[in-house]
Scaffold this active site. Structure first.
Site, short mmCIF file in Angstrom:
data_model
loop_
_atom_site.label_atom_id
_atom_site.label_comp_id
_atom_site.label_asym_id
_atom_site.label_seq_id
_atom_site.Cartn_x
_atom_site.Cartn_y
_atom_site.Cartn_z
CG HIS A 1 -1.73 1.27 1.48
ND1 HIS A 1 -2.45 2.06 0.43
CD2 HIS A 1 -1.63 2.07 2.57
CE1 HIS A 1 -3.04 3.13 0.80
NE2 HIS A 1 -2.24 3.30 2.22
CE1 TYR B 1 3.71 -5.49 -21.24
CE2 TYR B 1 3.26 -4.20 -23.52
CZ TYR B 1 3.93 -5.21 -22.74
OH TYR B 1 4.74 -5.93 -23.55
#
Length: 229
Positions: A103, A130
């Site tokens: 995170h 991508y």
């Protein structure tokens, strides 16, 4: 006298995870993905979890100070575990393939939540191949204070929804707080984070004007590369 081989193997796995978390934290800090004491990293080792301490500076982690937590969530060693421990543990429980969670408060992704996401179910449009292949769908999680356990309920519900329709998710974006990404190892989780942040930067730099890839292009990415979109 030697220790029990199972214990020795577990210790080795924990030591490897400690080094990997420190390496990832150093890399993220050096490249500007994290700052000050923002963000957290964890790894799953068997039924245990290793996570960065609360408010730790990810660029200056010390292996022995990482928090080791058992299967019941009880801390075994290290400094006090990050306040987002519940979220990390719930992600691991909801996605059996997850072994590493990151995170961050990545600048462009937090900016995206302030400027306005593409949609609550997909924070960014599929503007590059991508992004489609490496990241996939990323839902927005409504704002709650850092460490609020209700966030874990929202994230695990999104994981279950994605799995049910055959498009598993690898990341969510917490409103005003940044991305949470996961994968089977550190390299995979980092690839998701980097592609996600870069796509947010591209979209914001182009004033959110680019159109999504057309349906036939998405179909081609699914058939050629197994993209889960």
């Amino acid at each position: 006298m030697t220790g029990h081989p199972e214990t020795a193997r577990a210790d080795t796995a924990v030591d490897r995870a400690r080094r990997e978390i420190v390496r990832v934290g150093t890399s993220l800090f050096a490249r500007g993905y994290v700052h000050a004491g923002a963000g957290n990293i964890s790894a799953r080792i068997g039924d245990s979890h290793l996570i960065t301490p609360t408010d730790a500076a990810l660029g200056f982690l010390e292996p022995d100070r990482l928090a080791l937590v058992d299967a019941q969530g009880e801390q075994l060693s290290g400094d006090r575990a990050s306040k987002t421990l519940t979220l990390h543990r719930r992600i691991y429980a909801a996605d059996p393939a997850a072994r590493f969670v990151v995170h961050t408060h990545s600048t462009h992704l937090v900016a995206l939540t302030l400027a306005g996401v593409w949609s609550r179910g997909d924070v960014l449009p599929p503007i590059t191949p991508y992004y489609v292949m490496k990241v996939g769908h990323v839902p927005l999680i409504p704002y709650h204070r850092p460490g609020d356990p209700r966030v874990a309920d929202l994230v695990t519900a999104r994981i279950a929804e994605g799995a049910a329709i055959g498009t598993p998710i690898r990341a969510v974006l917490l409103d005003r707080l940044g991305p949470v990404v996961w994968g089977p190892d550190a390299a995979t989780a980092l690839a998701v984070l980097e592609e996600l942040e870069e796509t947010a930067r591209l979209w914001l730099l182009t004033d959110r004007r680019p159109e999504p890839l057309p349906a036939h292009a998405l179909d081609e990415l699914r058939s050629a590369f197994g993209a889960e979109w």
